[in-house]
Scaffold this motif. Structure first.
Motif, PDB file in Angstrom:
ATOM      1  N   ILE A 132       0.681  -1.275  -0.081  1.00 13.06           N
ATOM      2  CA  ILE A 132      -0.166   0.111  -0.115  1.00 13.06           C
ATOM      3  C   ILE A 132       0.889   1.243   0.033  1.00 13.06           C
ATOM      4  N   VAL A 133       1.870   1.161   0.689  1.00 10.97           N
ATOM      5  CA  VAL A 133       2.875   2.227   0.651  1.00 10.97           C
ATOM      6  C   VAL A 133       3.479   2.687  -0.877  1.00 10.97           C
ATOM      7  N   THR A 134       4.023   1.534  -1.371  1.00 12.17           N
ATOM      8  CA  THR A 134       4.362   1.848  -2.844  1.00 12.17           C
ATOM      9  C   THR A 134       3.334   2.322  -3.638  1.00 12.17           C
ATOM     10  N   ARG A 135       2.193   1.591  -3.473  1.00 14.44           N
ATOM     11  CA  ARG A 135       0.902   2.098  -4.183  1.00 14.44           C
ATOM     12  C   ARG A 135       0.699   3.598  -4.232  1.00 14.44           C
ATOM     13  N   THR A 136       0.809   4.181  -2.903  1.00 12.98           N
ATOM     14  CA  THR A 136       0.697   5.619  -2.487  1.00 12.98           C
ATOM     15  C   THR A 136       1.797   6.484  -3.175  1.00 12.98           C
ATOM     16  N   VAL A 137       2.942   5.728  -3.258  1.00 11.24           N
ATOM     17  CA  VAL A 137       4.185   6.424  -3.823  1.00 11.24           C
ATOM     18  C   VAL A 137       3.783   6.423  -5.081  1.00 11.24           C
ATOM     19  N   ALA A 138       3.443   5.516  -5.756  1.00 11.49           N
ATOM     20  CA  ALA A 138       3.025   5.403  -7.248  1.00 11.49           C
ATOM     21  C   ALA A 138       2.127   6.622  -7.761  1.00 11.49           C
ATOM     22  N   LEU A 162      13.676  -3.342  -3.023  1.00 11.42           N
ATOM     23  CA  LEU A 162      14.885  -4.045  -3.061  1.00 11.42           C
ATOM     24  C   LEU A 162      14.818  -5.094  -1.923  1.00 11.42           C
ATOM     25  N   SER A 163      14.061  -4.736  -1.050  1.00  9.05           N
ATOM     26  CA  SER A 163      13.966  -5.603   0.252  1.00  9.05           C
ATOM     27  C   SER A 163      12.836  -6.569  -0.031  1.00  9.05           C
ATOM     28  N   VAL A 164      11.806  -6.155  -0.600  1.00  7.37           N
ATOM     29  CA  VAL A 164      10.782  -7.092  -0.960  1.00  7.37           C
ATOM     30  C   VAL A 164      10.766  -8.060  -1.985  1.00  7.37           C
ATOM     31  N   GLN A 165      11.897  -8.036  -2.792  1.00 13.64           N
ATOM     32  CA  GLN A 165      11.919  -8.803  -3.998  1.00 13.64           C
ATOM     33  C   GLN A 165      12.293 -10.337  -3.598  1.00 13.64           C
ATOM     34  N   SER A 166      12.950 -10.412  -2.590  1.00 14.02           N
ATOM     35  CA  SER A 166      13.558 -11.815  -1.799  1.00 14.02           C
ATOM     36  C   SER A 166      12.360 -12.583  -1.548  1.00 14.02           C
ATOM     37  N   PHE A 167      10.921 -12.073  -1.518  1.00 15.15           N
ATOM     38  CA  PHE A 167       9.788 -12.897  -1.156  1.00 15.15           C
ATOM     39  C   PHE A 167       9.293 -13.304  -2.602  1.00 15.15           C
ATOM     40  N   LEU A 168       9.851 -12.990  -3.606  1.00 14.87           N
ATOM     41  CA  LEU A 168       9.490 -13.631  -4.964  1.00 14.87           C
ATOM     42  C   LEU A 168       9.986 -15.206  -4.955  1.00 14.87           C
ATOM     43  N   TYR A 169      10.719 -15.551  -4.102  1.00 12.09           N
ATOM     44  CA  TYR A 169      11.178 -16.823  -3.939  1.00 12.09           C
ATOM     45  C   TYR A 169      10.536 -17.634  -2.838  1.00 12.09           C
ATOM     46  N   ALA A 170       9.633 -17.078  -2.279  1.00 14.94           N
ATOM     47  CA  ALA A 170       8.990 -17.432  -0.908  1.00 14.94           C
ATOM     48  C   ALA A 170       8.186 -18.687  -1.292  1.00 14.94           C
ATOM     49  N   ASP A 171       7.740 -19.590  -0.443  1.00 12.32           N
ATOM     50  CA  ASP A 171       6.844 -20.892  -0.714  1.00 12.32           C
ATOM     51  C   ASP A 171       5.694 -20.372  -0.679  1.00 12.32           C
ATOM     52  N   SER A 172       4.908 -19.294   0.079  1.00  7.79           N
ATOM     53  CA  SER A 172       3.690 -18.913   0.149  1.00  7.79           C
ATOM     54  C   SER A 172       3.464 -18.092  -1.122  1.00  7.79           C
ATOM     55  N   SER A 173       2.280 -18.622  -1.886  1.00 12.65           N
ATOM     56  CA  SER A 173       1.705 -17.791  -3.060  1.00 12.65           C
ATOM     57  C   SER A 173       1.279 -16.418  -2.487  1.00 12.65           C
ATOM     58  N   ALA A 174       0.709 -16.286  -1.613  1.00 15.55           N
ATOM     59  CA  ALA A 174       0.067 -14.851  -1.065  1.00 15.55           C
ATOM     60  C   ALA A 174       1.390 -13.835  -0.995  1.00 15.55           C
ATOM     61  N   HIS A 175       2.573 -14.473  -0.500  1.00 15.48           N
ATOM     62  CA  HIS A 175       3.665 -13.544  -0.248  1.00 15.48           C
ATOM     63  C   HIS A 175       4.270 -13.388  -1.527  1.00 15.48           C
ATOM     64  N   GLN A 176       4.230 -14.046  -2.677  1.00 15.37           N
ATOM     65  CA  GLN A 176       4.649 -13.897  -4.043  1.00 15.37           C
ATOM     66  C   GLN A 176       3.977 -12.784  -4.741  1.00 15.37           C
ATOM     67  N   LEU A 177       2.413 -13.061  -4.381  1.00 18.89           N
ATOM     68  CA  LEU A 177       1.643 -12.166  -5.184  1.00 18.89           C
ATOM     69  C   LEU A 177       2.027 -10.667  -4.566  1.00 18.89           C
ATOM     70  N   LEU A 178       1.995 -10.476  -3.225  1.00 19.60           N
ATOM     71  CA  LEU A 178       2.286  -9.294  -2.547  1.00 19.60           C
ATOM     72  C   LEU A 178       3.544  -8.615  -3.307  1.00 19.60           C
ATOM     73  N   ALA A 179       4.405  -9.443  -3.244  1.00 21.68           N
ATOM     74  CA  ALA A 179       5.876  -9.124  -3.460  1.00 21.68           C
ATOM     75  C   ALA A 179       5.868  -8.523  -5.132  1.00 21.68           C
ATOM     76  N   LEU A 180       4.910  -9.223  -5.885  1.00 22.29           N
ATOM     77  CA  LEU A 180       5.129  -8.758  -7.430  1.00 22.29           C
ATOM     78  C   LEU A 180       4.015  -7.572  -7.415  1.00 22.29           C
ATOM     79  N   LYS A 181       3.120  -7.091  -6.795  1.00 26.97           N
ATOM     80  CA  LYS A 181       2.498  -6.094  -6.736  1.00 26.97           C
ATOM     81  C   LYS A 181       3.329  -4.849  -6.130  1.00 26.97           C
ATOM     82  N   THR A 182       4.301  -5.264  -5.015  1.00 28.12           N
ATOM     83  CA  THR A 182       5.017  -4.138  -4.636  1.00 28.12           C
ATOM     84  C   THR A 182       6.144  -3.830  -5.854  1.00 28.12           C
TER      85      THR A 182
END
Length: 604
Positions: free
Chosen positions: A313-319, A403-423
């Motif tokens: 949500i923070v990155t969406r507000t920045v965008a 840069l910090s959240v991109q590591s969650f693109l490798y997470a096992d949780s699909s919910a974490h992956q989706l939020l990282a992609l949105k970010t």
């Protein structure tokens, strides 16, 4: 007799009987008047009448949804919550119930009836929701001075309830919704004294604005609007005036040893309601949140999920802020004419002038670049270390989060992956006009492409395609080598391994790949070899469910690589006056049947 049989009528009787009993008792009380009706009704009401009415006010909860509005087609809640009560679903019954409650309030006075209901709130009764419904009805119909003695106690009950940690069950959601409705009714009666309750109310209300229940969200927004009216300001301004208290309180909770995920719901609600003005206060709390993500990445999935939602949500507000700034610049600045178009027009004017004066052109005409000139730059791309110095710097908050959240693109949780992609998507949009865009794309590109090589949930792969499409659009020719070496091998594998009789999920994936390739072809120049491979590979999907997406891709290919598309269609017998046998084997199966008029569709 009506009072004696009241409980049976209102709980087990037919709809018509319930309506008649409520209306007749209301009419009798009105006709008899207070002095004559009170001795008859008071003993019955205190011993059995009130409890019987509360028993009949059971809230209907069909399935797992929270059904609270009688008019479900309306997305905006009416003034006050209109419950669908189990025994009062029709408009006639609801009207009869309102008449009955009003007659009891007139008989006992709102103050006395409110005191009776308030006493039930503080005992062990399990009818709190029904009592709150009655209390809201009485308070809504009474004058402020009539409720002055019980209003503080009722409001304190609601405030104390909001301060408790919510349970995950649906019954608590109904209770919470009714509490919020009572608060919205009592706030105008509390007046300016509501300021003393703000520190207790703000956090629960902000948390509820991000609830999964649309009804709870709407009611929390309504309470915030009523609170803002008491301070003669807007909700965003009211929260902005208290932003230090909100952010600091959340930061302290984030640093606590026992972290509850609701703290991130509070922050999400604050950012969504205040908007871009809150970003200047976000540095420390974002830093704390990133520490939580790193520390609890493999320990507490619920907390990490809440943290990632807040960062998204923070990155969406920045965008959104960057987009607004760009639109403002576009309106304020005068757009300079295209220098190339200006030069061409000046050249044309000079040539025309010389021709009119019968002058001989002695200046040599500059040679136009040929296709070989472009091909010679296949492996040359702008240096990552030499961004455009004229572009502004990007928002450091978006860069840090991405840069910090991109590591969650490798997470096992699909919910974490989706939020990282949105970010990542939000961050690239926030930096699209800055000098930090290309370095950021260079950092996140390997993680994005890696998503296509994993056996992810189907929707994660589709979301990754969306982000990759946006990255290629922003990177343009800078992405040329990356598309060829990193992206195309994954798309080629997907297209080669997909059968022509695709299942639904496979068909959706192929459609998304073809649409993404169409955008890539539009924005990123391809070398001749890759363009030919794309054309040869995708035509096998003629006659399948993905044919519309295939035609759109070929339309984009035709703009720059029309010779290759024309040659393949000629081999398939789609070009008039050209025999397929006269064309050498180009690796395309002649059994493929393109639709009639495909050349006209593509403008060939």
């Amino acid at each position: 007799p009506l009072l004696t049989q009241f409980e049976r009528f209102v709980t087990n009787g037919e709809s018509r009987q319930r309506t008649d009993v409520l209306c007749v008792i209301s009419a009798c009380v009105k006709v008899l008047g207070q002095h004559r009706a009170l001795p008859l009704v008071s003993p019955w009401w205190r011993s059995r009448g009130l409890s019987a009415l509360l028993t009949s006010l059971s809230v209907s909860l069909p399935g797992t949804s929270l059904l609270i509005s009688e008019k479900q087609e309306h997305t905006v809640l009416p003034d006050g919550v209109s419950y669908v009560l189990e025994n009062y679903r029709t408009s006639e019954l609801s009207h009869a119930l309102d008449l009955f409650v009003q007659s009891m309030a007139d008989l006992f006075t709102p103050r006395e009836l409110g005191a009776q209901l308030l006493s039930l709130l503080f005992d062990s009764s399990d009818k709190h929701v029904e009592v709150l419904w009655m209390l809201r009805k009485v308070a809504g119909q009474a004058a402020h001075e009539d409720m002055s003695s019980i209003c503080p106690s009722a409001f304190q009950y609601c405030v104390d309830f909001c301060g408790t940690a919510p349970d995950p069950d649906t019954s608590h959601a109904v209770h919470e919704l009714m509490v919020l409705d009572v608060i919205s009714t009592l706030v105008p009666m509390i007046g300016s004294n509501v300021a003393y309750y703000m520190d207790t109310l703000l956090f629960p209300l902000l948390q509820t604005t991000t609830s999964s229940s649309p009804a709870l969200q709407a009611q929390a927004h309504r309470v915030l609007e009523i609170l803002a009216q008491q301070t003669l300001t807007s909700v965003s301004q009211m929260l902005h005036d208290n932003v230090d208290y909100i952010v600091e309180g959340c930061s302290q909770q984030i640093r606590a040893v026992t972290l509850h995920p609701r703290v991130f719901n509070i922050l999400c609600g604050a950012v969504l309601l205040v908007g871009r003005d809150i970003l200047v206060y976000m540095d420390d709390v974002v830093e704390d949140t990133l520490d939580v993500c790193e520390r609890l990445a493999y320990e507490d999935e619920e907390v990490v999920l809440g943290a990632l939602q807040f960062l998204e949500i923070v990155t969406r507000t920045v965008a959104d802020e960057s987009k607004m700034i760009e639109s403002t610049k576009g309106q304020a600045e005068v757009v300079d004419p295209d220098p190339i178009a200006t030069a061409v027009k000046a050249m044309d004017d000079a040539v025309a002038s010389r021709m009119l004066d019968d002058l001989v052109l002695t200046d040599p005409i500059p040679e136009l670049p040929t296709s070989t000139d472009f091909e010679s730059t296949d492996d040359v791309e702008p240096s990552d270390t030499e961004p455009d110095d004229t572009a502004p710097e990007g928002n450091p908050l978006a860069i840090k989060i991405c840069l910090s959240v991109q590591s969650f693109l490798y997470a096992d949780s699909s919910a974490h992956q989706l939020l990282a992609l949105k970010t990542v998507h939000n961050s690239t949009n926030a930096l699209q006009s800055t000098r930090d865009l290309l370095p950021l794309l260079n950092e996140v590109w390997p993680s994005l492409v890696n998503r296509l090589s994993q056996r992810d949930a189907h929707y994660v792969t589709l979301a990754a395609c969306d982000v990759i499409e946006r990255v290629c659009t922003l990177g343009s020719s800078w992405m040329r080598k990356r598309v060829k070496d990193d992206l195309w091998p994954h798309f080629e594998r997907i297209l080669q391994t997909s059968s022509l009789r695709m299942q639904r999920s496979e068909c959706t994936l192929v459609k998304r790949v073809l649409r993404t390739m169409g955008k890539v072809v539009e924005c990123v120049p391809l070398d001749e070899g890759m363009a030919w491979t794309v054309c040869v590979l995708v035509v096998r999907f003629f006659g399948t469910e993905v044919e519309p997406e295939l035609v759109e891709l070929l339309q984009q290919m035709t703009v720059l690589y029309g010779d290759k598309v024309w040659l393949i269609l000629a081999k398939l017998g789609c070009v008039e006056n050209v025999q397929p046998d006269t064309i050498l084997d180009i690796g395309v199966s002649t059994s493929i049947k393109p639709p009639n008029g495909i050349c006209q569709m593509l403008g060939l």
